[in-house]
Write an enzyme that holds these catalytic residues in place. Structure first.
Site, PDB file in Angstrom:
ATOM      1  N   LYS A 193       0.721  -1.276   0.134  1.00  0.00           N
ATOM      2  CA  LYS A 193       0.149   0.033   0.055  1.00  0.00           C
ATOM      3  C   LYS A 193       0.853   1.510   0.073  1.00  0.00           C
ATOM      4  O   LYS A 193       0.549   2.212  -0.713  1.00  0.00           O
ATOM      5  CB  LYS A 193      -0.927   0.107   1.061  1.00  0.00           C
ATOM      6  CG  LYS A 193      -1.738   1.070   1.452  1.00  0.00           C
ATOM      7  CD  LYS A 193      -3.069   1.211   2.393  1.00  0.00           C
ATOM      8  CE  LYS A 193      -2.352   0.443   3.596  1.00  0.00           C
ATOM      9  NZ  LYS A 193      -1.603   1.789   4.431  1.00  0.00           N
ATOM     10  N   ARG A 268     -11.654   3.911  10.138  1.00  0.00           N
ATOM     11  CA  ARG A 268     -11.362   2.661  10.814  1.00  0.00           C
ATOM     12  C   ARG A 268     -12.667   2.002  10.860  1.00  0.00           C
ATOM     13  O   ARG A 268     -12.880   0.685  11.312  1.00  0.00           O
ATOM     14  CB  ARG A 268     -10.602   2.461  11.948  1.00  0.00           C
ATOM     15  CG  ARG A 268      -9.092   2.803  11.420  1.00  0.00           C
ATOM     16  CD  ARG A 268      -8.216   1.605  10.641  1.00  0.00           C
ATOM     17  NE  ARG A 268      -6.842   1.844  10.430  1.00  0.00           N
ATOM     18  CZ  ARG A 268      -6.173   0.943   9.612  1.00  0.00           C
ATOM     19  NH1 ARG A 268      -6.897  -0.049   8.926  1.00  0.00           N
ATOM     20  NH2 ARG A 268      -4.776   1.070   9.565  1.00  0.00           N
ATOM     21  N   ARG A 307      10.575  -9.686   4.256  1.00  0.00           N
ATOM     22  CA  ARG A 307      10.819  -8.345   4.859  1.00  0.00           C
ATOM     23  C   ARG A 307      11.290  -8.351   6.126  1.00  0.00           C
ATOM     24  O   ARG A 307      12.158  -7.596   6.529  1.00  0.00           O
ATOM     25  CB  ARG A 307       9.456  -7.476   4.513  1.00  0.00           C
ATOM     26  CG  ARG A 307       9.769  -6.033   4.929  1.00  0.00           C
ATOM     27  CD  ARG A 307       8.585  -5.195   4.507  1.00  0.00           C
ATOM     28  NE  ARG A 307       7.555  -5.158   5.867  1.00  0.00           N
ATOM     29  CZ  ARG A 307       6.434  -4.621   5.763  1.00  0.00           C
ATOM     30  NH1 ARG A 307       6.048  -3.724   4.815  1.00  0.00           N
ATOM     31  NH2 ARG A 307       5.635  -4.655   7.007  1.00  0.00           N
ATOM     32  N   ARG A 313      12.282  -5.581  11.878  1.00  0.00           N
ATOM     33  CA  ARG A 313      11.092  -5.252  12.466  1.00  0.00           C
ATOM     34  C   ARG A 313      10.379  -6.722  13.207  1.00  0.00           C
ATOM     35  O   ARG A 313      10.196  -7.813  12.492  1.00  0.00           O
ATOM     36  CB  ARG A 313       9.691  -4.787  11.695  1.00  0.00           C
ATOM     37  CG  ARG A 313       9.894  -3.311  11.337  1.00  0.00           C
ATOM     38  CD  ARG A 313       8.885  -2.809  10.454  1.00  0.00           C
ATOM     39  NE  ARG A 313       7.259  -3.114  10.934  1.00  0.00           N
ATOM     40  CZ  ARG A 313       6.442  -2.815  10.306  1.00  0.00           C
ATOM     41  NH1 ARG A 313       6.153  -2.035   9.135  1.00  0.00           N
ATOM     42  NH2 ARG A 313       5.119  -3.197  10.789  1.00  0.00           N
ATOM     43  N   ARG A 325      -2.368  -9.785  12.517  1.00  0.00           N
ATOM     44  CA  ARG A 325      -2.247  -8.765  12.015  1.00  0.00           C
ATOM     45  C   ARG A 325      -3.565  -8.736  10.681  1.00  0.00           C
ATOM     46  O   ARG A 325      -4.070  -7.600  10.362  1.00  0.00           O
ATOM     47  CB  ARG A 325      -0.868  -7.841  11.659  1.00  0.00           C
ATOM     48  CG  ARG A 325      -0.109  -7.570  12.750  1.00  0.00           C
ATOM     49  CD  ARG A 325       1.579  -7.252  12.360  1.00  0.00           C
ATOM     50  NE  ARG A 325       1.611  -6.423  11.366  1.00  0.00           N
ATOM     51  CZ  ARG A 325       2.613  -6.328  10.499  1.00  0.00           C
ATOM     52  NH1 ARG A 325       3.546  -7.082  10.598  1.00  0.00           N
ATOM     53  NH2 ARG A 325       2.749  -5.255   9.509  1.00  0.00           N
TER      54      ARG A 325
END
Length: 369
Positions: A193, A268, A307, A313, A325
């Site tokens: 995104k 949201r 990633r 991360r 998630r």
């Protein structure tokens, strides 16, 4: 939203509201005039719909005639009046009610009073369906007013913009800002995104507003909104929607000349989506589409684990966290999908393939808005 010639207009007053206002005028005037047989005078071309609907509702005998404007065109039409073609019948001793579609500057009204000055009428009364008090510059009394409106140009119900719009049964108000493209961009973790937002921002000259970035900016710079948001966060409470909306509005105001916005991370919930709609409406604009990148869960998991090998991360290195998630994303997106689908504004786009291919698919949606 409609387009007439080179300008856009947004819905303003419904046909039902117009009908109710005319009914109120009919009742007021018929009660005041009692058994008199009045002459109703319409101003062509704009008032033909008002006069027609008014007379159909009028419960007692009456007569109808028209006077016509010799020049009446363009957005600032009331400023362009040159003369009025006058009456041909004798109105001596009669009660005359001028039925206007709209009174703004009062220039037309001045011409009407000039024409009737020597007609020896019993009384002259002015009734108007729409009235712009901010624009009115004359001292003539308005006896009956249907609806007071702001000093913005309107079309519909007999009122036109350079010949177009008279036939519309509702009233539309001019949209004073340029035509904008506003997108709500969604995509699950790993869908790309952020990358696509950068491409779309450049291609369509849009401003990318990321809620996370906006929060961080306001908190880091200790703005009033940032400090307010932090006070909730420090207590472990959710930041109220209105604080977030106020931050977004400040970002929109900073970019008042933008071609449009990409909203990322907001809304949201239904309540947030409604708040965003209201914000855009105050800017004479709207959300054009919710665009969601659609990628199979297993593809997302593989992308994020890969990633995680280089990003450092922690939430990209643990598969269980990644799947949670993704699940959370779908739970949140489902609510918004229903909201925007109801407005025919939801568009799902295949998010698998090269960056260029995905950009082409997104552009195909946006180009059709």
């Amino acid at each position: 939203m409609i387009k007439l010639h080179d300008k856009y207009f947004k819905p303003f007053i419904s046909a039902e509201e117009i009908d109710a206002a005319i009914t109120r005028l009919v009742n007021q005037i018929s009660n005041d005039l009692g058994d008199e047989t009045p002459v109703f005078v319409g101003i062509l071309n704009g008032s033909f719909m008002v006069v027609s609907d008014f007379v159909k509702k009028y419960p007692k005998p009456c007569e109808v005639t028209f006077i016509k404007l010799a020049s009446y065109e363009g957005v600032k039409s009331s400023e362009d009046i040159q003369r009025l073609i006058g009456l041909t019948q004798d109105l001596s001793g009669r009660t005359v009610v001028v039925l206007e579609d709209i009174i703004d500057s009062g220039n037309t009204l001045a011409e009407v009073h000039r024409i009737f000055k020597n007609e020896n009428v019993k009384s002259l009364k002015i009734a108007t369906l729409f009235y712009k008090p901010e624009a009115y510059k004359k001292d003539f009394k308005l006896h009956y007013v249907g609806i007071e409106i702001p000093n913005k140009f309107i079309v519909g119900y007999g009122l036109d913009y350079d010949g177009l719009g008279r036939d519309i049964p509702e009233i539309y108000q001019i949209k004073e800002t340029q035509h904008m493209t506003n997108l709500v961009l969604f995509g699950p973790p790993g869908a790309g995104k952020g990358t696509q937002a950068e491409f779309l921002k450049e291609k369509y000259n849009l401003v990318h507003i990321s809620t996370g970035d906006v929060f961080r900016f306001n908190i880091k710079n200790e703005t009033a909104l940032g400090m307010l948001a932090k006070s909730y966060m420090d207590k472990g409470e959710l930041v109220p929607d209105q604080v977030t909306i106020d931050m977004l509005e400040a970002e929109v105001e900073k970019n008042a000349d933008a071609n449009g916005f990409i909203f990322d991370g907001f809304p949201r919930t239904d309540a947030q989506a409604e708040a965003l709609d209201k914000l855009m409406d105050t800017k004479d604009s709207q959300i054009n589409a919710m665009v969601a990148l659609e990628v199979d869960d297993e593809v997302l998991v593989k992308r994020l684990l890969k990633r995680g090998e280089t990003s450092g991360r922690a939430d990209d290195a643990d598969e269980s966290i990644i799947r949670n998630r993704i699940t959370e994303y779908y739970n949140k997106t489902a609510i918004l999908k229903d909201y925007y689908s109801a407005q025919h504004k939801y568009f799902g786009v295949d998010g698998v393939g090269s960056i260029e291919d995905i950009t082409v698919r997104l552009s195909g949606v946006i180009d059709k808005l």
